[in-house]
Design an enzyme around this catalytic site. Structure first.
Site, PDB file in Angstrom:
ATOM      1  CE1 TYR A  47      -3.968   1.913  -0.171  1.00 53.91           C
ATOM      2  CE2 TYR A  47      -3.406   2.635   1.924  1.00 53.91           C
ATOM      3  CZ  TYR A  47      -4.213   2.608   0.824  1.00 53.91           C
ATOM      4  OH  TYR A  47      -5.147   3.690   0.591  1.00 53.91           O
ATOM      5  CE  LYS A 102     -20.258 -20.206 -15.538  1.00 52.69           C
ATOM      6  NZ  LYS A 102     -21.119 -21.118 -16.526  1.00 52.69           N
TER       7      LYS A 102
END
Length: 760
Positions: A47, A102
């Site tokens: 970060y 999925k």
């Protein structure tokens, strides 16, 4: 036409399905970091301030997002829940379990990261705008379970607006697999697609996509007839029409499906159960091809079709029939190939390349591990025209074909230069563990064993027994009291299963006399009198279950979920020879990040000497081969090839010399540290080593070190642990861990049924 790999003969209860989605934590997916996050430096790189560097690089050159972020391996699975499976319009939130599923399939079959996104709107314009705005995040968009005709509008517009692949799997996934199967069916029938008369029933998203793709592959428009619930779609029809149906209207006098099927070479069904009669099939041309893909029940069953037309080649969407048209053969690999070339789209040429690659794969010799997984030899022919979903070659055969087509048609941002290296990288993505588990369960299903579940007072055991029976694995024999079993099943929400299970009560068995005599004869010279033997038969369920197995009143035994393994092994030892000197060994399989290693001895030998270690290695190699692995055995120590010198390390080297004398028929080496055994870079420092690759069977110095190793992997790395697998025993017996889940118990039962640990 399905994404499911579970046999249709398997009955899943509502309670089982809900428990699967609830435990060990809600849902089916997690997000885990792929880079180190342990130190302040790691966080500073991940970060602020380190992240500013790739931000500026991407701002200057947007294509670098594929290098410095997950965009290039991230797909959005998007639905609004208006056409969920066969359940209809149940809304966006209700579609989330399907979309998560999925996403799991993307990861499982092609190592594609996928995130499910459910949009709470039925307005096509709102969906188009929402998806378009998310474009920078993803490398591809998979639309799912959106009803027609809105799905056509949404996909078409998004393809125009976005510069990444947009793919509606309900349409094109089915079309690709259907095309692959049809290519092979026509090859076997001696027909050409250009000459065939094709009839399609079901003018929804999948049906229209199937016909469009077949026409792109050479089928002539004049030879194709489409039908829906109102009959044939003919030129001039106005009832129930739209622009997508009108594009396929035929110049024909046929008005009903029966009219259309007279003399047809091919029938494709994406409609409803029973839509096709035997009379319709009988009226078709010689060597007809019938793809009855309605889900969950086909337009006509293969049995019904073959009864009137033995010359027919039949495919369905079901896994309990040959030739399953399964979307999971297509979409993971289409996206894998498209993502790897940073494609702007998935075009017809890429879909056709996928279909042709699948068709060609079905014509090739099927590896033994695939045949093992499906319990039968698979050979190209009328009952095998489509590859199986668990064929490990799919990952490195289909994506390269898709990628080549994408490069040839100009949709690749970054073409692949070294295709051979790309194929090797795809092979490295392959996860062998799922194929291994599929093989275990397929062998068990083929065996149809009468499985003895010894601890019928435990709800986990009862749920596993019900799943065993309802899953078509064989008969479940539960040792327990009938009333207690009924009560616990009812509390577990499985009260209706009481009638299905065979409950065996040791207190009133008709075989008590035989069991008692057998046990007394076996133990009478070990200080056990007749009364003691009788108590063991009546009161110890492990002993009683072992006696059932010994007398052929069951085919396999699984126990141990309620008592520690050493105690259970000792009780089974009252009936069978399972001591170290009898050749028994415990081998535990550890599955982690696509790798599997076997560790032994984790159950029987407390402090093995060189001869014992050689036996453990042999048993481990036997289990490895049973799992479809080529065994490579490493004798582990804190020493590597003589340094540092230690008496405890010496016995590991001696074990290898024992195998030298015996002429073992598998690779082995040692002593060595774990990193040398498992890490090719470390192993390269010892070019004289006889191992040709990383070890997959690890023989450790003692049972305590084996147990520590397994538990560390389980707790710190979240590895999947199967076992200990009891090997070298005279009957199929497996002992679960006390913390076993229902799935763990079923895996151990499958191992017992498949006789993986059976003595040779």
């Amino acid at each position: 036409m399905t994404d499911s790999n579970a046999p249709r003969t398997s009955r899943i209860t509502a309670e089982e399905a809900l428990a699967y989605h609830l435990e060990p934590r809600p849902g089916k997916i997690d997000v885990v970091p792929s880079t180190p996050m342990a130190t302040q430096r790691d966080l500073s790189l991940a970060y602020s301030p380190g992240v500013a560097v790739p931000v500026e690089a991407i701002a200057a050159r947007p294509e670098l997002a594929y290098d410095y972020t997950t965009k290039g391996n991230l797909v959005a699975v998007i639905s609004n829940g208006t056409a969920i499976l066969g359940l209809g319009n149940l809304g966006a939130l209700a579609s989330k379990p399907v979309m998560e599923g999925k996403a799991v399939l993307f990861k499982r079959f092609a190592d594609v990261n996928a995130i499910d996104i459910e949009l709470d709107t039925e307005d096509p314009d709102e969906i188009i705008q929402a998806v378009r705005l998310m474009g920078p995040t993803f490398g591809g968009i998979n639309l799912e379970d959106i009803k027609a005709p809105e799905c056509f509008i949404i996909e078409s517009r998004l393809k125009e607006l976005m510069d990444i692949p947009v793919f509606h799997d309900d349409q094109h996934g089915t079309a690709v697999i259907c095309a692959a199967g049809l290519l092979n069916a026509l090859e076997l029938s001696g027909k050409r697609i250009e000459d065939c008369r094709i009839v399609l029933n079901g003018a929804g998203a999948a049906g229209i996509a199937c016909l469009e793709l077949l026409k792109a592959m050479g089928a002539r428009h004049d030879n194709c007839i489409m039908a829906d619930t109102k009959g044939v779609i003919w030129k001039g029809r106005t009832e129930g029409m739209n622009q997508w149906k009108s594009a396929h209207a035929a110049d024909t006098d046929a008005r009903t499906l029966a009219d259309a099927m007279r003399g047809a070479d091919v029938f494709l069904g994406v409609s409803a159960k029973g839509a096709v009669t035997q009379a319709m099939v009988q009226s078709m041309a010689p060597n007809p091809v019938i793809f009855a893909m309605a889900n969950p029940d086909p337009e006509i069953t293969p049995e019904e079709a073959h009864e009137v037309r033995p010359d027919a080649i039949v495919a369905t969407g079901r896994s309990d029939y040959p030739n399953q048209v399964n979307n999971v053969l297509g979409f993971p690999y289409l996206f894998r190939g498209a993502l790897d070339i940073h494609a702007r789209a998935i075009n017809d040429e890429m879909k056709i390349a996928c279909a042709r690659a699948l068709a060609q794969l079905a014509r090739e010799d099927v590896p033994d591990e695939v045949a093992v997984a499906y319990g039968r030899k698979l050979t190209f022919g009328r009952d095998y025209i489509i590859p199986t979903p668990f064929d490990p070659r799919l990952i490195h055969v289909v994506p390269p074909a898709v990628a080549r087509a994408g490069m040839d048609t100009g949709v690749a941002r970054r073409p692949i230069i070294d295709m051979d290296a790309y194929v090797q990288s795809l092979k490295a993505r392959m996860d062998p563990t799922a194929t291994i588990m599929q093989g275990l369960h397929a062998r068990a299903r083929a065996a149809q064993a009468r499985m003895i579940f010894a601890e019928g007072d435990d709800p986990r055991i009862l749920r596993a027994a019900v799943a065993w029976q309802r899953g078509g694995m064989g008969q479940a024999l539960v040792v327990g009291r009938e009333a207690d079993v009924a009560e616990k099943l009812t509390l577990a929400g499985l009260g209706d299963a009481v009638r299905e299970l065979a409950v065996v009560n040791s207190g009133n068995t008709a075989h008590f006399g035989d069991y008692h005599d057998f046990l007394y004869r076996r133990l009478q010279r070990q200080g056990v009198d007749r009364e003691d033997a009788a108590k063991l038969v009546r009161r110890d369920r492990h002993v009683f279950a072992a006696l059932m197995l010994a007398h052929g009143h069951g085919d396999g035994l699984v126990t141990g979920a309620t008592r520690k393994a050493p105690h259970v092994l000792a009780q089974i030892g009252q009936v069978f020879d399972v001591r170290p000197q009898d050749g028994a060994v415990g081998i535990t399989a550890v599955l982690h990040r696509g790798r599997i290693v076997l560790i032994g001895d984790t159950l029987v030998h407390e402090w093995p000497e060189a001869e014992d270690l050689a036996l453990i290695a042999t048993r481990g190699a036997h289990v490895a081969r049973g799992l479809g692995l080529d065994p490579r055995v490493a004798f582990l120590s804190f020493s590597t090839f003589g340094y540092p010198v230690s008496e405890r390390a010496t016995k590991m080297a001696d074990a290898a010399r024992v195998l030298d004398r015996r002429g073992a028929d598998f690779e082995y080496e040692g002593e060595m540290t774990a990193d040398v055994a498992l890490n090719p870079d470390q192993a390269a420092k010892y070019p004289f080593s006889r191992l040709t690759g990383p070890a997959n069977v690890l023989v450790v110095p003692a049972r305590h070190s084996a147990s520590i190793s397994v538990k560390l992997m389980q707790e710190l790395a979240c590895a999947t642990v199967i076992g200990p697998i009891l090997t070298g025993v005279p009957k199929p017996i497996q002992i679960c861990a006390t913390n076993s889940t229902v799935s763990d118990i079923l895996n151990m039962a499958a191992i017992a049924a498949g006789r993986l640990g059976q003595a040779r």
